[in-house]
Design a protein around this motif. Structure first.
Motif, PDB file in Angstrom:
ATOM      1  N   PRO B  72      22.221  50.408  29.525  1.00 38.14           N
ATOM      2  CA  PRO B  72      22.033  49.025  29.065  1.00 38.14           C
ATOM      3  C   PRO B  72      22.409  48.049  30.179  1.00 38.14           C
ATOM      4  O   PRO B  72      23.151  48.407  31.098  1.00 38.14           O
ATOM      5  CB  PRO B  72      22.979  48.890  27.868  1.00 38.14           C
ATOM      6  N   ARG B  73      21.905  46.840  30.086  1.00 38.86           N
ATOM      7  CA  ARG B  73      21.994  45.876  31.185  1.00 38.86           C
ATOM      8  C   ARG B  73      23.373  45.720  31.815  1.00 38.86           C
ATOM      9  O   ARG B  73      23.535  45.863  33.017  1.00 38.86           O
ATOM     10  CB  ARG B  73      21.532  44.504  30.719  1.00 38.86           C
ATOM     11  N   ARG B  74      24.374  45.361  30.995  1.00 41.56           N
ATOM     12  CA  ARG B  74      25.697  45.094  31.553  1.00 41.56           C
ATOM     13  C   ARG B  74      26.234  46.314  32.296  1.00 41.56           C
ATOM     14  O   ARG B  74      26.708  46.234  33.412  1.00 41.56           O
ATOM     15  CB  ARG B  74      26.663  44.657  30.442  1.00 41.56           C
ATOM     16  N   ALA B  79      27.518  49.523  37.105  1.00 37.48           N
ATOM     17  CA  ALA B  79      27.358  50.789  37.833  1.00 37.48           C
ATOM     18  C   ALA B  79      26.763  50.541  39.213  1.00 37.48           C
ATOM     19  O   ALA B  79      27.190  51.137  40.211  1.00 37.48           O
ATOM     20  CB  ALA B  79      26.466  51.740  37.031  1.00 37.48           C
ATOM     21  N   LEU B  80      25.814  49.640  39.258  1.00 40.33           N
ATOM     22  CA  LEU B  80      25.149  49.352  40.530  1.00 40.33           C
ATOM     23  C   LEU B  80      26.142  48.791  41.545  1.00 40.33           C
ATOM     24  O   LEU B  80      26.215  49.247  42.693  1.00 40.33           O
ATOM     25  CB  LEU B  80      24.022  48.343  40.275  1.00 40.33           C
ATOM     26  N   VAL B  81      26.930  47.793  41.135  1.00 35.78           N
ATOM     27  CA  VAL B  81      27.884  47.182  42.057  1.00 35.78           C
ATOM     28  C   VAL B  81      28.959  48.194  42.459  1.00 35.78           C
ATOM     29  O   VAL B  81      29.307  48.331  43.629  1.00 35.78           O
ATOM     30  CB  VAL B  81      28.547  45.934  41.447  1.00 35.78           C
ATOM     31  N   GLU B 178      23.625  41.052  36.292  1.00 37.00           N
ATOM     32  CA  GLU B 178      23.051  41.297  34.960  1.00 37.00           C
ATOM     33  C   GLU B 178      21.947  40.290  34.642  1.00 37.00           C
ATOM     34  O   GLU B 178      20.954  40.628  33.964  1.00 37.00           O
ATOM     35  CB  GLU B 178      24.174  41.215  33.922  1.00 37.00           C
ATOM     36  N   ARG B 179      22.112  39.067  35.125  1.00 35.67           N
ATOM     37  CA  ARG B 179      21.107  38.033  34.852  1.00 35.67           C
ATOM     38  C   ARG B 179      19.746  38.428  35.412  1.00 35.67           C
ATOM     39  O   ARG B 179      18.703  38.064  34.875  1.00 35.67           O
ATOM     40  CB  ARG B 179      21.524  36.682  35.455  1.00 35.67           C
ATOM     41  N   TYR B 180      19.767  39.145  36.535  1.00 35.14           N
ATOM     42  CA  TYR B 180      18.483  39.552  37.142  1.00 35.14           C
ATOM     43  C   TYR B 180      17.850  40.720  36.391  1.00 35.14           C
ATOM     44  O   TYR B 180      16.666  40.977  36.543  1.00 35.14           O
ATOM     45  CB  TYR B 180      18.722  39.986  38.599  1.00 35.14           C
ATOM     46  N   LEU B 181      18.654  41.447  35.626  1.00 28.22           N
ATOM     47  CA  LEU B 181      18.125  42.629  34.939  1.00 28.22           C
ATOM     48  C   LEU B 181      17.520  42.296  33.572  1.00 28.22           C
ATOM     49  O   LEU B 181      17.009  43.169  32.912  1.00 28.22           O
ATOM     50  CB  LEU B 181      19.240  43.674  34.735  1.00 28.22           C
ATOM     51  N   SER B 182      17.573  41.038  33.180  1.00 30.54           N
ATOM     52  CA  SER B 182      17.121  40.707  31.817  1.00 30.54           C
ATOM     53  C   SER B 182      15.619  40.896  31.685  1.00 30.54           C
ATOM     54  O   SER B 182      14.903  40.793  32.654  1.00 30.54           O
ATOM     55  CB  SER B 182      17.491  39.272  31.483  1.00 30.54           C
TER      56      SER B 182
END
Lengths: 182, 182
Positions: B72-74, B79-81, B178-182
């Protein structure tokens, strides 16, 4: 009467952009500008001072960042991204960007200059908004986003980011940057 | 039996990190590694192939980005960072980062390699999440944030970002990404 100072700055910007800070000599800049190297010292005093003049931003920094300190969050974020892109996207600034990045990654001295510039100008303005204890780290992450955009848009020319219009970039990046301004 | 290939890779990484892609010769790497230059061609085939081996990420990319495609997004943003910082913060990777950035800003060929790497690996994984039409631009802005963090943390060593612990960086950067993943 020719603008000798201006001619030297243009030659220096091109040299620093192509070769980086360490590999650029005052002699080579003087040669490109068609003047005597002693004139560079006369006008600028040192290679470091000439570098700062050459890679200086075309817009006065206070104008760029004044809004950021007083606008509401969303509008501050939009203004920051838009002004930054106006500077970074100009033909003039491509050379400036390349000079700064190329020099900073290859020279500890140039890295120090860029570090000082980021700390005093950008981070200083964002810190004026006051707020949380972690404000300096938040400001650094905004700087990281903007520096990264310039890297990918102008140095690496990564297609989606290199080809996007400023409005598209602002629309997506401002809400993300707004998170750091909370 | 010594790990000749490994010795060459370490020597190459150091050379590329210090001098960039264009200014590094196979001969100088061979000399540092104490082997014949012909052996480099034998093992790697070309300078470009050796560069890719030398600056390759220590963690397999599929491991790094698999989660991003399905979490999920958050949690994907966190995980990415976090994974990115684990790689970027390791002693090994400082040289890798410097080699990549230094080479990419000074050589069109090396810039092409980094562009291809970012496009195929990072942007590819984020694109797998599917979604909006502007997905590629969103992914590029995430890449810009991460590249910018590495630049300021490891190349420029801007104090707040260079000194922050990974947890602090994740806590602030993940909500923005997260804003970019929306």
């Amino acid at each position: 009467m020719p603008d000798t100072r201006g001619v030297i700055v243009v030659a220096a910007r091109r040299r620093f952009a192509t070769h980086g800070y360490d590999a650029t000599s005052l002699r080579s800049i003087a040669s490109d500008a068609g003047v005597d190297a002693a004139l560079l010292i006369h006008y600028f005093g040192s290679k470091e001072a000439l570098f700062i003049s050459a890679v200086g931003l075309p817009t006065p920094l206070p104008d760029l960042f004044a809004d950021v300190a007083r606008l509401p969050r969303r509008r501050a974020a939009e203004a920051l991204v838009r002004r930054y892109l106006e500077i970074a996207d100009s033909e003039h600034s491509r050379n400036t960007m390349l000079a700064l990045v190329r020099s900073a990654v290859s020279s500890e001295q140039a890295a120090g200059l860029l570090r000082r510039f980021l700390t005093e100008a950008l981070l200083g303005a964002i810190a004026q908004r006051g707020g949380e204890e972690d404000q300096a780290l938040r400001a650094s992450l905004i700087a990281a986003q903007l520096v990264g955009i310039a890297m990918l848009r102008h140095v690496l020319r990564l297609p989606p980011l290199a080809e996007a219009g400023p409005d598209e970039v602002v629309a997506l990046a401002a809400p993300a940057i707004e998170r750091y301004l909370s």
